[in-house]
Design a protein around this motif. Structure first.
Motif, short mmCIF file in Angstrom:
data_model
loop_
_atom_site.label_atom_id
_atom_site.label_comp_id
_atom_site.label_asym_id
_atom_site.label_seq_id
_atom_site.Cartn_x
_atom_site.Cartn_y
_atom_site.Cartn_z
N GLU A 188 0.80 -1.22 0.00
CA GLU A 188 0.00 0.00 0.00
C GLU A 188 0.84 1.28 0.00
OE1 GLU A 188 -0.34 -1.87 4.23
OE2 GLU A 188 -0.01 -2.50 2.15
N VAL A 189 2.05 1.21 0.57
CA VAL A 189 2.91 2.39 0.58
C VAL A 189 3.43 2.66 -0.84
CG1 VAL A 189 5.01 3.42 1.52
CG2 VAL A 189 3.54 2.03 2.99
N THR A 190 3.86 1.60 -1.52
CA THR A 190 4.34 1.74 -2.89
C THR A 190 3.23 2.25 -3.80
OG1 THR A 190 5.95 -0.03 -2.59
CG2 THR A 190 5.36 0.52 -4.85
N ILE A 191 2.03 1.70 -3.64
CA ILE A 191 0.89 2.15 -4.44
C ILE A 191 0.63 3.63 -4.20
CG2 ILE A 191 -1.62 1.93 -4.73
CD1 ILE A 191 -1.26 -1.07 -4.02
N SER A 192 0.62 4.04 -2.95
CA SER A 192 0.36 5.44 -2.60
C SER A 192 1.39 6.37 -3.22
CB SER A 192 0.35 5.61 -1.08
OG SER A 192 -0.64 4.80 -0.48
N LEU A 265 -0.73 1.02 -14.13
CA LEU A 265 0.41 1.49 -13.34
C LEU A 265 1.06 0.36 -12.54
CD1 LEU A 265 1.61 4.36 -13.08
CD2 LEU A 265 0.34 4.60 -10.94
N ALA A 266 0.23 -0.43 -11.86
CA ALA A 266 0.77 -1.49 -11.01
C ALA A 266 1.49 -2.54 -11.83
CB ALA A 266 -0.37 -2.13 -10.20
N GLY A 267 0.88 -2.96 -12.94
CA GLY A 267 1.49 -4.00 -13.77
C GLY A 267 2.82 -3.55 -14.34
#
Length: 274
Positions: A188-192, A265-267
């Motif tokens: 969740e930190v990386t995503i944020s 973005l995540a992929g």
């Protein structure tokens, strides 16, 4: 004792929804596997209607592992906030996976790729099961979930950063099956931070938001920012302020990320990281 086999060849999610559809006042879930915990949270989160009071009595190590996934944990936190879910742990699992209501006992039985829900509505058996496992529930320790509710995360992100950042955050989560940060998904930190960089937010603002809402400390955000910067995913530029050290504005630094939509973005980030 009458036993029915009317829930054979159903998915765990279908069996859970069938139990909820019976509109029980309460439902006790005993010794759930990781898959059952995940599917219960998922089924309850997406349920259109009134939920029973769900009590989960689970093995502590299994529950801890499942709740490492931000997606599952933040949805579970929402259910807890709504008063629909309570979780307690036991160090002495019963061995059986059970769903117990006032009128039914459902034993979840797996056979290869098939799952069956063997149900009994025998009054004496249901009453005995309720008594036995309510006693275990009363003696069990409450599980402390530290993940914030997803609804609060979304609302505060929209308010503190921007509506666009909240939309992007939702899109990234929707594109992920899991958000664990252990190789199966971004945490969740990386995503944020990626969302903040896509929206060119200040590191100070996103890390303060993350600490205030309960995602992680400012120090964790700073360490993760440095890691992503070292790997070439994000960059920073100094923004002068009237008093004190300049703030850092986050930006995407990799051309593949710069050209990616939020749901990609995540992929793209995972492919670069691995």
């Amino acid at each position: 004792m009458e036993t029915k086999s009317n829930l054979l060849n159903k998915s765990v999610s279908e069996i859970l929804r069938t139990a909820i559809d019976e509109s029980p006042e309460s439902m006790l879930v005993v010794n759930p596997s990781a898959d059952v915990i995940e599917q219960l949270v998922d089924a309850a989160t997406g349920y259109d209607g009134d939920l029973p009071e769900m009590r989960m009595l689970a093995d502590e190590s299994i529950l801890k592992d499942v709740m490492e996934d931000f997606i599952i944990a933040s949805n579970a936190a929402d259910l807890i906030d709504e008063g629909a879910l309570t979780m307690r742990t036991t160090e002495e699992p019963s061995g059986n996976e059970l769903l117990i209501t006032d009128e039914l006992v459902i034993a979840l039985v797996a056979a290869g790729d098939h799952v069956g829900g063997l149900t009994s509505d025998d009054d004496g058996f249901v009453e005995a099961a309720n008594d036995a496992y309510t006693t275990r529930w009363d003696d069990a320790e409450e599980f402390s979930l530290r993940t914030p509710p997803l609804s609060r995360v979304r609302a505060t992100l929209e308010e503190e950063i921007s509506p666009e950042a909240e939309d992007d955050f939702d899109s990234v989560l929707a594109s992920l099956e899991t958000a664990r940060g252990d190789g199966d998904g971004l945490d969740e930190v990386t995503i944020s931070l990626l969302v903040a960089a896509k929206n060119e937010a200040l590191l100070y603002d996103i890390s303060k938001w993350g600490e205030d809402v309960g995602i992680a400390s400012k120090a964790t955000f700073s360490r993760t920012k440095t890691k992503l910067e070292d790997m070439g995913l994000i960059g920073t530029e100094k923004v002068p302020i009237d008093v004190g050290r300049p703030r850092l504005r986050l930006k995407l630094a990799h051309e593949e990320l710069e050209g990616a939509d939020a749901d990609q973005l995540a992929g793209v980030a995972q492919s670069i990281l691995h």
